[in-house]
Design a protein around this motif. Structure first.
Motif, PDB file in Angstrom:
ATOM      1  N   LEU A  41      -6.990  52.269  33.500  1.00  0.00           N
ATOM      2  CA  LEU A  41      -7.324  53.478  34.251  1.00  0.00           C
ATOM      3  C   LEU A  41      -8.540  54.176  33.647  1.00  0.00           C
ATOM      4  CD1 LEU A  41      -6.780  55.512  36.474  1.00  0.00           C
ATOM      5  CD2 LEU A  41      -5.087  56.600  34.961  1.00  0.00           C
ATOM      6  N   SER A  42      -8.629  54.242  32.336  1.00  0.00           N
ATOM      7  CA  SER A  42      -9.793  54.886  31.697  1.00  0.00           C
ATOM      8  C   SER A  42     -11.099  54.190  32.093  1.00  0.00           C
ATOM      9  CB  SER A  42      -9.639  54.901  30.178  1.00  0.00           C
ATOM     10  OG  SER A  42      -9.481  53.595  29.671  1.00  0.00           O
ATOM     11  N   ASP A  43     -11.079  52.871  32.156  1.00  0.00           N
ATOM     12  CA  ASP A  43     -12.281  52.136  32.550  1.00  0.00           C
ATOM     13  C   ASP A  43     -12.619  52.371  34.020  1.00  0.00           C
ATOM     14  OD1 ASP A  43     -12.540  51.113  29.985  1.00  0.00           O
ATOM     15  OD2 ASP A  43     -11.452  49.265  30.459  1.00  0.00           O
ATOM     16  N   LEU A  44     -11.615  52.393  34.870  1.00  0.00           N
ATOM     17  CA  LEU A  44     -11.847  52.662  36.284  1.00  0.00           C
ATOM     18  C   LEU A  44     -12.488  54.033  36.469  1.00  0.00           C
ATOM     19  CD1 LEU A  44     -11.509  52.162  39.348  1.00  0.00           C
ATOM     20  CD2 LEU A  44      -9.219  53.154  39.131  1.00  0.00           C
ATOM     21  N   VAL A  45     -11.904  55.035  35.859  1.00  0.00           N
ATOM     22  CA  VAL A  45     -12.393  56.407  36.021  1.00  0.00           C
ATOM     23  C   VAL A  45     -13.808  56.543  35.472  1.00  0.00           C
ATOM     24  CG1 VAL A  45     -12.022  58.780  35.232  1.00  0.00           C
ATOM     25  CG2 VAL A  45     -10.098  57.445  36.079  1.00  0.00           C
ATOM     26  N   ARG A  46     -14.046  56.001  34.298  1.00  0.00           N
ATOM     27  CA  ARG A  46     -15.351  56.161  33.653  1.00  0.00           C
ATOM     28  C   ARG A  46     -16.423  55.258  34.259  1.00  0.00           C
ATOM     29  NH1 ARG A  46     -16.202  58.719  29.194  1.00  0.00           N
ATOM     30  NH2 ARG A  46     -17.813  57.264  28.504  1.00  0.00           N
ATOM     31  N   VAL A  94      -3.965  49.618  38.427  1.00  0.00           N
ATOM     32  CA  VAL A  94      -3.125  49.279  39.584  1.00  0.00           C
ATOM     33  C   VAL A  94      -1.837  50.100  39.609  1.00  0.00           C
ATOM     34  CG1 VAL A  94      -4.079  46.964  39.874  1.00  0.00           C
ATOM     35  CG2 VAL A  94      -2.071  47.292  38.426  1.00  0.00           C
ATOM     36  N   SER A  95      -1.420  50.623  38.460  1.00  0.00           N
ATOM     37  CA  SER A  95      -0.179  51.396  38.410  1.00  0.00           C
ATOM     38  C   SER A  95      -0.315  52.778  39.027  1.00  0.00           C
ATOM     39  CB  SER A  95       0.330  51.507  36.973  1.00  0.00           C
ATOM     40  OG  SER A  95      -0.542  52.301  36.200  1.00  0.00           O
ATOM     41  N   VAL A  96      -1.539  53.221  39.323  1.00  0.00           N
ATOM     42  CA  VAL A  96      -1.709  54.530  39.949  1.00  0.00           C
ATOM     43  C   VAL A  96      -1.806  54.425  41.473  1.00  0.00           C
ATOM     44  CG1 VAL A  96      -2.814  55.435  37.872  1.00  0.00           C
ATOM     45  CG2 VAL A  96      -4.235  54.701  39.799  1.00  0.00           C
ATOM     46  N   GLY A  98      -1.176  54.778  45.039  1.00  0.00           N
ATOM     47  CA  GLY A  98      -0.296  55.720  45.725  1.00  0.00           C
ATOM     48  C   GLY A  98      -0.049  57.003  44.954  1.00  0.00           C
ATOM     49  N   GLY A  99      -0.623  57.127  43.771  1.00  0.00           N
ATOM     50  CA  GLY A  99      -0.382  58.293  42.929  1.00  0.00           C
ATOM     51  C   GLY A  99      -1.439  59.368  43.057  1.00  0.00           C
ATOM     52  N   ASP A 100      -1.290  60.351  42.208  1.00  0.00           N
ATOM     53  CA  ASP A 100      -2.191  61.496  42.164  1.00  0.00           C
ATOM     54  C   ASP A 100      -2.700  61.621  40.732  1.00  0.00           C
ATOM     55  OD1 ASP A 100      -3.486  63.953  42.256  1.00  0.00           O
ATOM     56  OD2 ASP A 100      -1.851  64.985  43.273  1.00  0.00           O
ATOM     57  N   VAL A 101      -4.004  61.442  40.542  1.00  0.00           N
ATOM     58  CA  VAL A 101      -4.624  61.476  39.217  1.00  0.00           C
ATOM     59  C   VAL A 101      -5.551  62.686  39.135  1.00  0.00           C
ATOM     60  CG1 VAL A 101      -6.162  60.260  37.619  1.00  0.00           C
ATOM     61  CG2 VAL A 101      -4.511  58.963  38.992  1.00  0.00           C
ATOM     62  N   ARG A 102      -5.464  63.383  38.027  1.00  0.00           N
ATOM     63  CA  ARG A 102      -6.386  64.490  37.758  1.00  0.00           C
ATOM     64  C   ARG A 102      -7.029  64.255  36.404  1.00  0.00           C
ATOM     65  NH1 ARG A 102      -7.486  68.708  40.351  1.00  0.00           N
ATOM     66  NH2 ARG A 102      -5.553  68.576  41.548  1.00  0.00           N
ATOM     67  N   THR A 103      -8.357  64.324  36.391  1.00  0.00           N
ATOM     68  CA  THR A 103      -9.115  64.213  35.146  1.00  0.00           C
ATOM     69  C   THR A 103      -9.609  65.613  34.779  1.00  0.00           C
ATOM     70  OG1 THR A 103     -11.261  63.866  36.218  1.00  0.00           O
ATOM     71  CG2 THR A 103      -9.893  61.892  35.800  1.00  0.00           C
TER      72      THR A 103
END
Length: 157
Positions: free
Chosen positions: A22-27, A64-66, A68-73
């Motif tokens: 997830l960190s790599d995806l976001v960044r 992939v585990s997020v 359908g989820g809700d992510v906030r940075t």
């Protein structure tokens, strides 16, 4: 693999390799570089984001585990420099940062703490932050900032 989720209140659909963190995806793919990666081993806490409202370390979480989820940075805490989140303002006012590398993770962890405990003691704050490492400040002003941020968040709600 295609995944869809909400990122900082905006719907996102992206293709990711199943092994992407997830960190790599976001960044790297989504260009939100406020989430820092300091260790890649879940030790430092610089990569903390919120997933479905709870703090998680994004450097050990598969993207992939997020689905359908809700992510906030950290970028999703405020929309501009004038309207900072109360915790961001408290860190600014109380000098809760020095080099700033750990600050995004500290902010995200602190906000989650206050969600669970609106009026944490100094000891409770220090215990909650055990998974977040700061190599500059000695934590005194971080704790002071979180106490002030908690008070501001209580006042705002």
């Amino acid at each position: 693999m295609e995944i869809s989720f909400v990122l900082n209140d905006e719907p996102v659909t992206v293709n990711v390799d199943p092994s992407t963190l997830l960190s790599d995806l976001v960044r790297e793919q989504l260009s939100l570089t406020g989430t820092h990666v300091g260790c890649d081993t879940s030790q430092c806490g610089a990569c903390v984001v919120h997933l479905n409202g709870d703090s998680v370390k994004s450097c050990t979480l598969l993207a992939v585990s997020v689905d359908g989820g809700d992510v906030r940075t950290v970028e999703g805490l405020s929309t501009n420099d004038k309207d900072l989140h109360p915790m961001q303002q408290a860190f600014r006012d109380n000098h809760g940062l020095q080099c700033g590398f750990c600050t995004p993770g500290m902010l995200m962890s602190a906000i989650d703490l206050v969600k669970h405990n609106p009026d944490p003691s100094e000891a409770e704050i220090r215990e909650w932050l055990e998974g977040n490492i700061c190599r500059c400040t000695g934590y005194q002003n971080i704790v002071k900032s979180i106490i002030a941020g908690a008070a501001a968040m209580r006042a705002a709600s």
